[in-house]
Design a protein around this motif. Structure first.
Motif, mmCIF file in Angstrom:
data_model
loop_
_atom_site.group_PDB
_atom_site.id
_atom_site.type_symbol
_atom_site.label_atom_id
_atom_site.label_comp_id
_atom_site.label_asym_id
_atom_site.label_seq_id
_atom_site.Cartn_x
_atom_site.Cartn_y
_atom_site.Cartn_z
ATOM 1 N N GLY A 123 18.196 -31.215 -11.613
ATOM 2 C CA GLY A 123 17.301 -31.682 -12.789
ATOM 3 C C GLY A 123 15.666 -31.360 -12.302
ATOM 4 O O GLY A 123 15.582 -31.169 -11.265
ATOM 5 N N PRO A 124 14.976 -31.483 -13.280
ATOM 6 C CA PRO A 124 13.408 -31.195 -13.072
ATOM 7 C C PRO A 124 13.165 -32.140 -11.944
ATOM 8 O O PRO A 124 13.065 -33.422 -12.100
ATOM 9 C CB PRO A 124 12.780 -31.799 -14.418
ATOM 10 C CG PRO A 124 13.637 -31.177 -15.381
ATOM 11 C CD PRO A 124 15.376 -31.661 -14.757
ATOM 12 N N SER A 125 12.576 -31.552 -10.746
ATOM 13 C CA SER A 125 12.126 -32.102 -9.595
ATOM 14 C C SER A 125 10.898 -31.502 -9.078
ATOM 15 O O SER A 125 10.499 -30.255 -9.311
ATOM 16 C CB SER A 125 13.259 -32.376 -8.568
ATOM 17 O OG SER A 125 14.411 -32.844 -8.852
ATOM 18 N N ASN A 126 10.212 -32.254 -8.059
ATOM 19 C CA ASN A 126 8.964 -31.771 -7.611
ATOM 20 C C ASN A 126 8.922 -32.455 -6.230
ATOM 21 O O ASN A 126 7.857 -32.204 -5.351
ATOM 22 C CB ASN A 126 7.921 -32.306 -8.269
ATOM 23 C CG ASN A 126 7.558 -33.247 -8.359
ATOM 24 O OD1 ASN A 126 7.907 -34.490 -7.927
ATOM 25 N ND2 ASN A 126 6.521 -33.899 -9.202
ATOM 26 N N GLY A 127 10.074 -32.882 -5.485
ATOM 27 C CA GLY A 127 9.993 -33.111 -3.952
ATOM 28 C C GLY A 127 11.282 -33.031 -3.465
ATOM 29 O O GLY A 127 12.283 -33.300 -4.482
ATOM 30 N N VAL A 128 11.639 -32.796 -2.241
ATOM 31 C CA VAL A 128 12.849 -32.603 -1.734
ATOM 32 C C VAL A 128 12.711 -33.060 -0.304
ATOM 33 O O VAL A 128 11.734 -32.937 0.413
ATOM 34 C CB VAL A 128 13.181 -31.157 -1.624
ATOM 35 C CG1 VAL A 128 12.546 -30.479 -0.850
ATOM 36 C CG2 VAL A 128 14.691 -30.850 -1.303
#
Length: 778
Positions: free
Chosen positions: A140-145
């Protein structure tokens, strides 16, 4: 050129266990989720993994060999891990956690399948596995890993990096593909795909398979003169399939053998008709496939003999409106990370039962995909979005299972395949489970049947027998059909009568149907689609012969018996309007008067029903012409009767009238009359006479009248004069005594002033006549 952004993490500083290091890629240093919207085109960004200092442990307590500290990244929704050598595999575990763009919170650690088991055949000229890679994981929409890779041995593959896939929003202009590629909804090989371009919406509950389907339009195909190539001869199928896998295979992407030569798009003749109806299929354009990524034309097999069912893995909590994004992400991963020419699956299905076109080349063509290593040729791959292997995973929805069955039946039916049958499949290179040779498979199999993998998951695999059974119903031609009902009409004998509009209903036929045809007097008046169970028809006045015909995909038909339907728009008529009259009987002690409603109704066909509508609701025989009732003295009522014919045409006749009593004291008497009293008499008294020729005259204005008398064993007769004319002689003798008895009545068509005179006849031995008044209708 593949679009890829690689960012080395040489500037990342190791931190202690209590601290977290963030790496910003393409944005300012911040722990907060960026507010920027993702770009329209999809893209893959990569981050290299590095050695992790000892002391940091993985989820299973083993030493983490490679990893990535928590990093802020460009937007992504799907990820995986890849490495340099496609021949190597990760002997260990891959785990990730991600930060949601909307929530700004980090997920728990999630496992990633360490080895991608959806693979092209060895020797494919278009799908070259350029890197080793895990299976893709939709998050799903994410901006950190954050990533950690735990190895069982001393080493892991070189060049490990995380692949972050931003599927974009799909709002791009479709480019013209190389080698006679795709533009808009026109797919390769000249096939025009059925399209439903709007994104699917999330249903409030699991949808019915037949509820909401849109009848598809068969694709327009452009035949070419070159015939379909004849597939090479295959060895006879084994009597017992060799399904025992060897040790878990490693990916071997380097070609070791050349697959059977596949025909090109130019060599394909027009697609044949299927033995099953074509379901609605969303085109690649509808989910936003970036056709510029596909640089080579598709490869084709001689035919499709088997269907392999897959799951895509990833979360099951996606909304069906996200399905296009998930598919775009998988396509980007397959092309940009794996190095394939296109998305590997031929079809994809979401939990709402929406079917999507996968690999380009024509949904009705034997396009070779990249999904089941060793058996891609002569098969098609159908992938269900989601994961169905763990105990915590949900079972596949009925809508999804039905959709898989529909597309499998149609795809196999293009080559005459049997969804519940078996077929020989040949493999030319060892895939880790099968050595080169020919093996027997179910025509609808799970991925694990052809390769050493858990795919399509325990729960989806367990549903395959039901999928086969459902698919079989879609390839079974209808040989007989009958209507289950005709509404809007009334059946009388073997004939139906209607005012003009009827609805025909029949049982659902999940079979190899192309359409239905409604015939009226031998002419086609309606063509309901193959999943329809009813049809409305408007008929002209007169008698008609109605039939339903089922047209199978193979051109055969089944026709129902003939039903005679008569359209009648003429209502019944009242040749005699309703009127109220006095009836014979006993006047009640409280003054209720016996009355009767009378009429006569006719119809051009026949009167089917007769009902009293007022002052009571009573259903009578269709042939009834009267109805007995009572009326209170001086009470005005609306008296209504309705006549209906078999078609439902109705006519009502009404009259407003009142019944009244006129006591004997109001009579004009001649001769000897005496009065006697009793509570049994009307009004408490009665007149009686034994004198021959004695008379009593009543004057009233009305349209019906009745004489009220006492009857007994010793009472005699009297003559009745109406308006001065002798009309009848009435004998009042009875076997027992009765009071307030109406013994004689007369009615007229209109109300007028009348006189009724009774004259004692002087009957021998019983001359007595007792009059208690009259009852009349005003």
């Amino acid at each position: 050129m593949k679009r890829r952004m690689i960012v080395a993490l040489s500037t990342v500083v190791p931190v202690a266990a209590a601290a977290v290091a963030f790496v910003v890629v393409g944005g300012p240093s911040s722990t907060a989720a960026p507010a920027a919207q993702p770009p329209a085109p999809g893209q893959v960004n990569t981050l290299a993994l590095r050695d992790v200092p000892s002391g940091q442990s993985g989820g299973s307590g083993k030493q983490v060999v490679k990893g990535l500290p928590a990093a802020t990244t460009k937007p992504f929704s799907l990820l995986g891990v890849s490495w340099d050598n496609a021949r190597e595999a990760i002997d260990g575990a891959v785990e990730v956690r991600t930060r949601g763009t909307a929530s700004g919170t980090w997920s728990s650690w999630r496992p990633v399948e360490a080895e991608s088991d959806d693979l092209p055949d060895v020797g494919s000229t278009t799908d070259r596995q350029t890197r080793g890679a895990t299976a893709p994981l939709w998050v799903g929409p994410s901006n950190g890993v954050e990533v950690r890779v735990t190895g069982k041995g001393a080493t892991l593959p070189r060049g490990l990096r995380v692949e972050l896939v931003d599927p974009g929003n799909g709002k791009r202009k479709t480019g013209v593909r190389a080698a006679g590629g795709q533009l808009g909804d026109v797919t390769l090989a000249g096939a025009v795909s059925t399209t439903e371009p709007d994104a699917p919406s999330e249903p409030a509950s699991e949808p019915s398979p037949s509820a909401g389907d849109v009848a598809p339009v068969e694709p327009a195909t452009t035949p070419v003169s070159t015939p379909t190539p004849t597939p090479p001869a295959s060895p006879s199928p084994s009597s017992t399939p060799k399904t025992t896998p060897s040790a878990t295979p490693k990916a071997t992407a380097t070609p070791k053998a050349t697959p059977t030569e596949a025909p090109t798009a130019k060599a394909l003749a027009a697609a044949p008709a299927s033995t099953a109806p074509r379901p609605t299929i969303k085109t690649r354009a509808s989910w936003g496939a970036d056709e510029k990524l596909v640089t080579d034309p598709p490869e084709y097999a001689p035919t499709v003999k088997a269907v392999f069912v897959h799951h895509t893995d990833g979360v099951n909590t996606y909304s069906c409106s996200e399905s296009p994004s998930i598919i775009r992400g998988i396509m980007l991963y397959h092309v940009e990370t794996n190095g394939w020419n296109d998305i590997g699956y031929n079809f994809l299905v979401d939990k709402c039962g929406t079917i999507f076109e996968g690999r380009a080349g024509g949904v009705d063509r034997p396009v070779i995909g990249a999904h089941t290593l060793g058996f891609n040729t002569s098969s098609t791959g159908i992938a269900l979005l989601g994961s169905f292997d763990k105990a915590s995973d949900p079972a596949p929805t009925k809508a999804a299972l039905d959709a898989i069955a529909k597309v499998a039946a149609w795809k196999l039916g293009l080559a005459g395949g049997n969804p519940t049958g078996t077929t020989p499949m040949t493999i030319t290179a060892d895939n880790g489970k099968y050595k080169p040779g020919t093996y027997t498979f179910n025509t609808i199999s799970g991925h694990r049947d052809g390769y050493a993998t858990a795919c399509p998951g325990t729960k989806l695999y367990a549903a395959l027998p039901g999928i086969r059974t459902t698919a079989k119903t879609w390839t079974t031609p209808v040989t007989s059909i009958a209507l289950s009902g005709i509404t809007g009409a009334t059946k009388v004998g073997s004939t139906y009568y209607t005012k003009g509009t009827i609805s025909l209903t029949w049982a659902a036929k999940q079979a190899a149907l192309s359409k239905y045809e409604v015939l009226v007097d031998g002419n086609i008046v309606s063509t309901p689609y193959n999943l329809a169970t009813s049809a409305g028809v408007t008929l002209a006045t007169g008698s008609h012969k109605v039939q339903l015909r089922a047209v199978n995909i193979n051109g055969t038909t089944a026709t129902s018996p003939t039903y005679t339907v008569v359209t009648d728009k003429t209502a019944p008529t009242f040749s005699t309007q309703a009127s109220l009259g006095i009836s014979s009987g006993t006047v009640g002690a409280t003054g209720t008067i016996p009355v009767g409603l009378r009429w006569k109704a006719t119809d051009n066909v026949s009167v089917q029903s007769m009902k009293i509508a007022s002052p009571s609701k009573v259903t009578l025989a269709a042939t009834a012409t009267s109805w007995a009732s009572t009326s209170k003295n001086l009470a005005w009522n609306v008296w209504s009767v309705s006549a209906s014919d078999a078609a439902g045409n109705t006519k009502t006749s009404s009259v407003t009238q009142s019944a009244a009593l006129l006591y004997e004291s109001n009579a004009k008497r001649v001769g000897t009359w005496k009065t006697t009293t009793s509570t049994s008499y009307l009004g408490g008294s009665i007149l009686y006479s034994t004198a021959k020729t004695a008379s009593a005259t009543y004057t009233f204005t009305g349209r019906s009248v009745g004489l009220i008398v006492k009857r007994a064993t010793n009472t005699g007769a009297f003559d009745v004069y109406v308006d001065g004319v002798k009309t009848a002689t009435v004998d009042t003798k009875a076997s027992g005594t009765s009071y307030r008895n109406i013994i004689w009545t007369k009615s007229w068509t209109t109300s007028a002033k009348h006189t009724i005179k009774i004259v004692v006849a002087g009957t021998a031995t019983r001359p007595t006549v007792a009059t208690d008044g009259i009852a009349y209708v005003k």
